[in-house]
Design an enzyme around this catalytic site. Structure first.
Site, short mmCIF file in Angstrom:
data_model
loop_
_atom_site.label_atom_id
_atom_site.label_comp_id
_atom_site.label_asym_id
_atom_site.label_seq_id
_atom_site.Cartn_x
_atom_site.Cartn_y
_atom_site.Cartn_z
N GLU A 176 0.27 35.07 18.68
CA GLU A 176 1.24 33.98 18.65
C GLU A 176 1.03 33.02 19.81
O GLU A 176 1.19 31.81 19.66
CB GLU A 176 2.66 34.57 18.67
CG GLU A 176 3.05 35.20 17.35
CD GLU A 176 4.29 36.06 17.42
OE1 GLU A 176 4.87 36.17 18.52
OE2 GLU A 176 4.69 36.64 16.38
N HIS B 50 8.95 -5.68 -1.22
CA HIS B 50 8.11 -6.71 -1.83
C HIS B 50 7.26 -6.18 -2.96
O HIS B 50 6.37 -6.88 -3.46
CB HIS B 50 7.24 -7.38 -0.78
CG HIS B 50 7.99 -8.32 0.10
ND1 HIS B 50 7.40 -9.00 1.15
CD2 HIS B 50 9.28 -8.71 0.08
CE1 HIS B 50 8.32 -9.76 1.74
NE2 HIS B 50 9.46 -9.60 1.10
N ASP C 225 0.82 -1.22 0.00
CA ASP C 225 0.00 0.00 0.00
C ASP C 225 0.86 1.27 0.00
O ASP C 225 2.09 1.22 0.10
CB ASP C 225 -0.96 0.00 1.20
CG ASP C 225 -0.21 -0.01 2.53
OD1 ASP C 225 0.47 0.98 2.82
OD2 ASP C 225 -0.27 -1.03 3.27
N PHE D 131 9.77 39.24 10.15
CA PHE D 131 8.51 39.78 9.64
C PHE D 131 8.79 40.93 8.67
O PHE D 131 9.57 41.84 8.99
CB PHE D 131 7.64 40.29 10.79
CG PHE D 131 6.86 39.20 11.46
CD1 PHE D 131 5.61 38.84 11.01
CD2 PHE D 131 7.40 38.52 12.54
CE1 PHE D 131 4.89 37.83 11.62
CE2 PHE D 131 6.70 37.51 13.16
CZ PHE D 131 5.44 37.16 12.71
#
Length: 479
Positions: free
Chosen positions: A403, A150, A112, A354
């Site tokens: 923040e 595999h 998978d 910033f």
């Protein structure tokens, strides 16, 4: 958390930090996502043969029997693989947690796509190797390599499933054996959902054991303690329970230490602990000041530089937006320690200055995304000062408040240093009022620790030691 699992977390975390950790995933890791294990996958083939799958132990032989009975036609075996696994089921919580860790090497016997999908969802570049030719190429800027030894559901005709496949494996896919042997020597593996019945892995483990004798690297595997199944006799239960103890003991020959859990939920618990403790190695510093809390600019500069140096010296990485009046000092202190110890800047710092010059309607949205992104790297956030200039008047920093809110929403542990005044003091008072909700990571000592950081000393440098102790407490994984 059990003592032997806590010891594993300490050891494996060190391997993750050193870049020496690896994962080996078996079918058991995929079953909770809705996929069947190998026994259930070939159940229809067993029924066609008239055999009871519950009585079969050698499932590789059973797959071979079906191919033999079909005149060497593998169509139904390929069809069984596709029907059982082709759907892109969402990753489990365990997959998501593992994907957050900076583990670069992944091995699996599963067909998978859960591992690679969970890694990509975490924003990582993945290099998947499911066929030998792929081993000779390297994907640029990869974050993780997934070896599907595999095969893959997209190539069911190449899936390793029958006895013929395993017998031809050394010749046709021997490069995987060599690669795995190398990783078992150089990395510490965590085996999850794996039963250790795969002949290829047994061959590789034996080869490594015979080569390195008593100098084998330690690996870990997780087993669920054997419990009595429905309709299982007491005698059969005792047999399989005893057999599990022999398997665990035998794995020590290969340097594999087994972690026993009573419930699979314990795996999620220790994976979450690993993620939290790894992220807490990165500390976000939220700080801005235009009045320096009443201290002199020189005192604050010395305080912030010492904090930067001290954090880096203890192996902590600093994340910061380089706030007004504070950022240069923090950067200067951190860089001095980086250069002193010949570390790279990337190892010690995550900087997101910033863009103060940005103007326009999208400024708030830009800054919000900026804050969300940088805090996603951290496990601890400290808050210092928190003042700004608004039209010549002193004001509290609403950006620091935001923040703080983002940090809590992301599960980041917060340490507001109220002694520095400003918004940090406001946040500290909030934490004192409700420590169980705001600073739960500090446990029963939450109010005491916050109060210690709330006291205003004569010099800001006196806050260094209690702050570093609080950070060390959180990084130690104590609850």
């Amino acid at each position: 958390m059990k003592s032997h699992i806590r010891a594993f977390v300490d050891d494996y975390l060190g391997e993750i930090i050193e870049g020496s950790a690896a994962i080996f995933a078996g079918a058991g890791l995929s079953v909770p996502a809705g996929y069947v294990d190998w026994r259930e996958l070939i159940r229809p083939l067993s029924e066609e043969l008239g055999l009871n799958i519950q009585l079969e132990n050698d499932l590789v032989a059973l797959a071979q029997f079906h191919v033999n009975a079909s005149g060497a036609n593998r169509h139904k075996l390929h069809k069984a693989v596709i029907e059982a696994i082709a759907a892109d089921n969402p990753p489990t919580e365990n997959h998501k947690l593992l994907a957050k860790l900076p583990i670069q090497t992944w091995w699996t016997t599963n067909y998978d796509r859960l591992i690679e999908n969970s890694l990509r969802a975490a924003g990582k570049v993945v290099d998947v190797k499911s066929a030998v030719p792929q081993l000779a190429t390297t994907r640029p800027r990869r974050d993780a390599t997934v070896y599907k030894m595999h095969g893959d559901v997209d190539r069911p005709d190449e899936a390793v499933a029958t006895r013929d496949d395993f017998e031809r494996y050394p010749k046709e896919r021997g490069a995987f054996v060599n690669a795995l042997a190398g990783d078992l020597v150089s990395k510490t593996f965590l085996f999850l959902g794996f039963s250790f019945t795969d002949p290829n892995l047994e061959h590789v483990l034996t080869r490594v054991r015979l080569t390195f004798a008593n100098n084998q690297r330690r690996h870990y595997a997780v087993f669920r303690t054997r419990t009595r199944l429905a309709e299982e006799s007491e005698a059969d239960f005792e047999h399989f329970k005893l057999r599990q103890t022999f398997v665990i003991d035998d794995l020590r020959r290969f340097g594999v230490r087994v972690l026993t859990v009573d419930d699979y939920a314990e795996i999620t618990e220790f994976l979450r602990e690993l993620v939290d403790r790894y992220k807490r190695r990165t500390v976000f510093v939220s700080a801005s000041s235009v009045d320096f809390g009443g201290w002199s600019e020189k005192e604050v500069d010395e305080f912030i530089q010492t904090l930067g140096r001290s954090l880096v010296a203890k192996g902590t990485r600093i994340a910061s937006g380089l706030g007004v009046g504070i950022g240069d000092s923090l950067l200067s202190g951190a860089l001095r320690e980086v250069l002193k110890n010949n570390r790279t800047v990337d190892e010690a710092l995550i900087l997101r200055p910033f863009p103060q010059a940005v103007q326009g309607e999208d400024t708030a949205e830009l800054w919000e995304r900026y804050r969300q992104e940088i805090l996603s790297h951290a496990g601890i956030a400290i808050f210092l000062f928190g003042t700004k200039d608004v039209d010549g008047a002193l004001a509290l920093s609403d950006g620091m408040r935001r923040e703080f809110e983002i940090a809590r929403s992301q599960g980041v542990a917060v340490l507001p240093v109220g002694g520095t005044g400003g918004m940090a003091e406001v946040l500290a008072l909030d934490a004192q009022q409700d420590p169980e909700a705001i600073v739960p990571e500090l446990g029963n000592d939450g109010r005491k620790i916050i109060e210690g950081l709330q006291r205003r000393p004569e010099s800001p440098s006196e806050l260094i030691e209690p702050l570093l102790q609080a950070i060390q407490f959180l990084q130690g994984g104590k609850k």
